[in-house]
Design a protein around this motif. Sequence first.
Motif, PDB file in Angstrom:
ATOM      1  N   ASN A 121       0.831  -1.214   0.000  1.00 12.73           N
ATOM      2  CA  ASN A 121       0.000   0.000   0.000  1.00 12.73           C
ATOM      3  C   ASN A 121       0.865   1.264   0.000  1.00 12.73           C
ATOM      4  O   ASN A 121       0.545   2.248  -0.675  1.00 12.73           O
ATOM      5  N   THR A 122       1.967   1.219   0.758  1.00 10.75           N
ATOM      6  CA  THR A 122       2.870   2.367   0.783  1.00 10.75           C
ATOM      7  C   THR A 122       3.509   2.588  -0.585  1.00 10.75           C
ATOM      8  O   THR A 122       3.631   3.729  -1.055  1.00 10.75           O
ATOM      9  N   GLU A 125       0.959   4.208  -2.923  1.00 12.54           N
ATOM     10  CA  GLU A 125       0.833   5.650  -2.669  1.00 12.54           C
ATOM     11  C   GLU A 125       2.042   6.406  -3.210  1.00 12.54           C
ATOM     12  O   GLU A 125       1.891   7.478  -3.814  1.00 12.54           O
ATOM     13  N   ARG A 129       2.105   9.297  -6.145  1.00  9.05           N
ATOM     14  CA  ARG A 129       2.725  10.612  -5.974  1.00  9.05           C
ATOM     15  C   ARG A 129       3.783  10.865  -7.035  1.00  9.05           C
ATOM     16  O   ARG A 129       3.873  11.972  -7.597  1.00  9.05           O
TER      17      ARG A 129
END
Length: 356
Positions: A121-122, A125, A129
């Motif tokens: 999940n990190t 993200e 970005r």
Amino acid sequence: MTALSILVAAALGLLVAAAGIGVLRWRRARSIGAMLAVVVVAAVAATLAGVVAITVDMVIEGRARDVVLAVVGVGALVGLGVAYVVARRVVRESRRLVEAVRSAPFIAPQGLPSELQTIANTLEEAYAREQALEGARRELVAWVSHDLRTPLAGMRAMAEALEDGVVTDRRYVSRIRHEVERLSVMVDDLFELSRIHAGALRLSRSRIGLADLVADTLAGVEAVAAAKGVRLAADAAPAPVEADAGALGRALANLVVNAIRHTPSDGTVTLTSGVLDGSAYLAVSDACGGIPAADLARVFDVAFRGEAARTPSLDGGAGLGLAIAQGIVEAHDGMIDVVNSGPGCRFEIRLPLAPA
């Protein structure tokens, strides 16, 4: 069990543990499955060493010894089996994560163990970005290249006309100087934005009043407003903050110049300041007619102008003013936002109040 057997079991356990740690360090680049296997083997070996110490101390022989060793052997096999199943799942899910990372666009796989799911999940993200920043970078390069090319082409044509003696009008020289000033402003904006994005913006904070900042800003943009035929108004109440007066003044000036640029002649741009809900605020209201709802979220994006055609006006910049203002405000631990209000829109800066 005597104290000697306890000491012997502990010593054997420590030796096995040391050997296991040594193997893990030696093979630290191996897969998680291999590491789990080493852990289980070390645990079984330590248990077996303890059992051996017990049997020697209690002089267990014959059938009793065989039963003890059989129980230990079954436990070892069960432990190895469980470790094998767990290791296979960890390796399989790790490979799923690796394959997802190698694919484009990256989408976090679901159903992973919690630690791997957090990593996935990190990464998703971070990928989002990065894609947004890359898109903004390409957009900025395209738009700034256009904005630089237009005045450069005009300057080249005017310089060639002067050089060839086709014209001798001094207005060409004045126009070239004006274009050079525009290019200088654009380069300064790019440099400032790069410092903000790199986290290299250095602030020299001191206690200042927002009412004074509003007065200084109005004095600085008065000529721009007069040239456009836009009225300026202010309703500034005292609000002390700890800020870099120069940087915060630039952010406010960017908002005011942007408001003047988009306000029609005979319109009014109003600056207000004060204290609201425990924080200081600065607000700039214009008469631009409002911003489409779909564009409100993009107003502070780099190079966004909200125009169908990207050709700037003569007094326009590279579309970096609002992005720079946002960076400066956030560097002051503040927030900036825009909403449609009345005949136009309202940009508002919120800052922490200076301690009494």
